[in-house]
Design an enzyme around this catalytic site. Sequence first.
Site, PDB file in Angstrom:
ATOM      1  N   GLU A 184      53.675  14.391  61.840  1.00 53.70           N
ATOM      2  CA  GLU A 184      54.438  13.360  61.063  1.00 53.70           C
ATOM      3  C   GLU A 184      55.913  13.728  61.130  1.00 53.70           C
ATOM      4  OE1 GLU A 184      53.902  13.165  56.875  1.00 53.70           O
ATOM      5  OE2 GLU A 184      55.708  11.590  56.632  1.00 53.70           O
TER       6      GLU A 184
ATOM      7  N   ARG B 160      50.734   8.024  58.904  1.00 54.74           N
ATOM      8  CA  ARG B 160      51.171   8.979  59.555  1.00 54.74           C
ATOM      9  C   ARG B 160      50.398   9.530  60.824  1.00 54.74           C
ATOM     10  NH1 ARG B 160      56.082   7.621  57.707  1.00 54.74           N
ATOM     11  NH2 ARG B 160      56.059   8.202  55.458  1.00 54.74           N
TER      12      ARG B 160
ATOM     13  N   ASP C 181      58.250  19.010  52.291  1.00 58.34           N
ATOM     14  CA  ASP C 181      57.364  18.321  52.565  1.00 58.34           C
ATOM     15  C   ASP C 181      57.032  18.201  54.315  1.00 58.34           C
ATOM     16  OD1 ASP C 181      55.263  15.964  53.271  1.00 58.34           O
ATOM     17  OD2 ASP C 181      56.801  14.540  52.879  1.00 58.34           O
TER      18      ASP C 181
ATOM     19  N   GLU D 185      54.670   9.834  44.047  1.00 55.19           N
ATOM     20  CA  GLU D 185      55.445   8.679  44.953  1.00 55.19           C
ATOM     21  C   GLU D 185      54.622   7.598  44.755  1.00 55.19           C
ATOM     22  OE1 GLU D 185      54.587  10.110  49.154  1.00 55.19           O
ATOM     23  OE2 GLU D 185      56.489  10.917  49.365  1.00 55.19           O
TER      24      GLU D 185
HETATM   25  C1  GCU Z   1      54.652  12.214  52.991  1.00 54.16           C
HETATM   26  C2  GCU Z   1      54.351  11.408  53.948  1.00 54.16           C
HETATM   27  C3  GCU Z   1      53.667  10.182  53.081  1.00 54.16           C
HETATM   28  C4  GCU Z   1      52.487  10.730  52.469  1.00 54.16           C
HETATM   29  C5  GCU Z   1      52.833  12.164  51.560  1.00 54.16           C
HETATM   30  C6  GCU Z   1      51.684  12.816  50.689  1.00 54.16           C
HETATM   31  O1  GCU Z   1      55.919  12.060  52.048  1.00 54.16           O
HETATM   32  O2  GCU Z   1      55.447  10.570  54.519  1.00 54.16           O
HETATM   33  O3  GCU Z   1      53.163   9.103  54.019  1.00 54.16           O
HETATM   34  O4  GCU Z   1      51.584  10.035  51.615  1.00 54.16           O
HETATM   35  O5  GCU Z   1      53.688  12.883  52.243  1.00 54.16           O
HETATM   36  O6  GCU Z   1      51.447  13.876  51.326  1.00 54.16           O
HETATM   37  O7  GCU Z   1      51.195  12.364  49.765  1.00 54.16           O
END
Ligand code: GCU
Length: 663
Positions: A360, A141, A332, A259
Site C-alpha cells: 500500500e 489496497r 500505519d 476509521e
Molecule cells: C489503512 C488503509 C485502509 C485500511 C486501514 C486498516 O488506513 O489505508 O485502507 O482499511 O489501514 O488497516 O484498517
Amino acid sequence: MTKKRILISMLVLLLAGWSSAATGDEDGSRLWLRLDPAATTATITGVKGTAMTELQTYWQGGPIVLKRQKGMPQDGYTIKSQGGKTVIAASGDAGLLYGAYHLLRLQQTGQPCDALDISEQPAYDLRILNHWDNPNGTVERGFAGKSIFLNPDPARMQMYGRANASIGINGTVLNNVNAKPEALSTESLLKAKGIADQLRPYGIRVYLSINFASPMRLGGLKTADPMEADVVKWWRDKVDEIYKLIPDFGGFLVKANSEGEPGPQDFGRTHADGANMLAGVLRPHKGIVMWRAFVYNPQSSDRANQACEEFMPFDGKFADNVIIQIKNGPVDFQPREPYSPLFTAMKQTAMMVEFQITQEYLGAANHLVYLAPMWREFFSFVKPSSLRAMAGVANIGDNVNWCGHHFAQANWYAFGRLAWNPSLTSGQIAEEWLAQTFFAPNDNTPQACKTQILDVMLASHEACVSYMMPLGLHHIFAGNHHYGPEPWYKPAGVRADWTPPYYHKADATGLGFDRTLKGSANVRQYPDELCRLYNDINTCPENVLTWFHHVPWDHKMKSGRIFWDELCHKYDDGVHQARHFLAVWDALQPYVDGQRFGEVQRKLRIQARDAEWWRDACLLYFQTFSKRPIPQDMEHPVHNLDEMMQFRIRISNYENPACGYTK
Ligand code: GCU
C-alpha cells in the site's frame, strides 16, 4: 494445396512452436512451485492424503514413508533418511504436508536429499493471511486484480492451497476488515463453505472479518450492544449456523471503532466488552477472535499514542480466545516505523502482529521492494516469543502472476516462511525463493548475476525508504492514493491526521514530529532504555530521527553533514539505487525467460522514474522551508516544484496499475 506447400506450412508451424519453446516464456502463475510432474511415480507409502498426492506427483527421488507419530508438536515434522528410504513423521496430516513440501523444496533447490535428519516445528500455531477483499470483487489496497474469491476457480484455489501450505500458512481471512454486514448472510456463508472445502486438504482454515453492527444491519435488531441478551443470542445463532456449514471455521477478525467502523464504544461499551462477548459465543466451537488495535481519532494530539492509550486499560482483561492484532508500527504500515510500543507495554494479553504484504505504501505492485528486512527489523525489537500469531495483509489477486509484480511473490513467500520461523534471515529466504522462482539448480546463470539480484532484493527496502521517506519521515503521500508524494497536501476541511503536514511539520526551524517528553511524549510508551535513547536527538537512531524529533535544518548528523544536506543525499542515494536495480536486471536478460524478464524490466523502469519523482517533489517542497541549497555534490532535481504539484497519477485499484503522470 500442393504437397510442397503443405510441407512448407508444416515446417513453419514446427519452427514457430520450437522458437516459442526455446524462449520458454513463463507467466508467473506457478509462483515458486515450478517443479514439473515427475516422469515416473515414486513409491510413497503410509498415510494417504495431500502429502502423498503431492509427493507422487512431483517427487523425483527414492521411496518415502509417511508416518503418523503421536506426541509431536502441532504441525511439526521430522524427515529422516533410514535404510534407503526417507521417512516423514508427524502427528497429523498438516505436519506430513509441511514435511512433504520441505522435501520438495530441497529437491527444487538442488540440495542433497540422501542423509537427512530434519526436525521442524513452527513458531506460531496460527499463520494467517488477511484478504481485504470486498463482496463486489474489488480488493482494498490490492494491486493484482480482483478478488480470487469472487468466483473461486477450483484450479486457482488448489494452487492457492498448495502455495500457502508449501510455506506453512494455515489460515485465511476471506474478506476485508472494513466488513460489510452481508459477510455473514447465509448466501455469503455458503460461499465461504465452498472455499473452506477447497482449502481444507491443504490444512488451511477460513476466518471472516465481521461488522460489529451486523445484529442491527443484517439481523434487524435495534442495537448491537454486546451486553444485550438479544444481541448475544443473535451472535450465538449466527456462529452456530457458521459451524454447521464449516465445522473447522477459525473465527472472527474485527475492526471496531476505527476509521468509521462500528464498535462497542457506540453503545457505551469497551473493546474488552465487545471482544469478550464474541469470544464467548465462539468458545464452544474452539473459535477465536482477532481484535484489531488499529484505532485513532482526530481529537487526540498524536496518532502514534492512541493504540496504547485505548488498549492499556484492558491489559489482562481479554478472554483467553481473544488475540489483539497490532500493526507492526504505531501509525500505519509506513515504509519505516519504529515498532508499536503496545507490543512491549501489554504484559497480560495475547498479541499478534499484523504485517502488510500488499505494498500500500511501498510502491504498490510497481516497485521491487522485498519486505523481509523490514519485518526482521521489527523482530529485532519485539521478541517473537512474546507473540501468539502472525498475520499478513495479502497481496494476492486474480492477475495471472497472482501479485502484480513477479518479485512481490517473494513477499508472500517471505511472510509464510517468517511466520513459521521468524529467525530465518532475509537473505536465506530470498535465496531460497530466487532458486525456486528464477534459477534452476544447474542452470547456466553466472553466480555473480545471482548474487547481484539477491543483493538488489536485500537492498530494496532501504532504497525505497531513501527515495520516499528517509530519516524517519512518514505519511507524506498524496491525498487520494498512497502511491506518490504530496507533502504539501492540506485541503480545507480534511481532518489534520489525514494530511502530510500533520506528520512532517516542516517549518523554518526544521522538519519532523516532536514525540519527545517535551512534545507528544510518545517516547514514554517505550521501555525506559528505548525511551531515553529516542528522547535525545543525539542518541536517537537517525533512521527514525524525524519520527521522534523536530530536527533543526542545520543539526549535525553522524556523517558530518547538516541535516538538510543529509536529507538531500538520502533521497538522491535512493534514486541511484533504483537505477542500479534496473541495470542489474538488464544484465540478467540472457538467463530469464522473455516474458518475466520484460515484465520485471518494465516495472523497474517505473520504479526508477518514480524514485526521481519522489526525490524532486519532496526536496523541492522542503526546500521552501529550509531555504538552503541542494548540495553541489549530488544530482539536482530534474523537475521543478510547480510541475510536480500539478502531476496527478492514475492508479486503478483492481487493474494492474497503469500508473503514469497526467496533468
Ligand atoms: C489503512 C488503509 C485502509 C485500511 C486501514 C486498516 O488506513 O489505508 O485502507 O482499511 O489501514 O488497516 O484498517
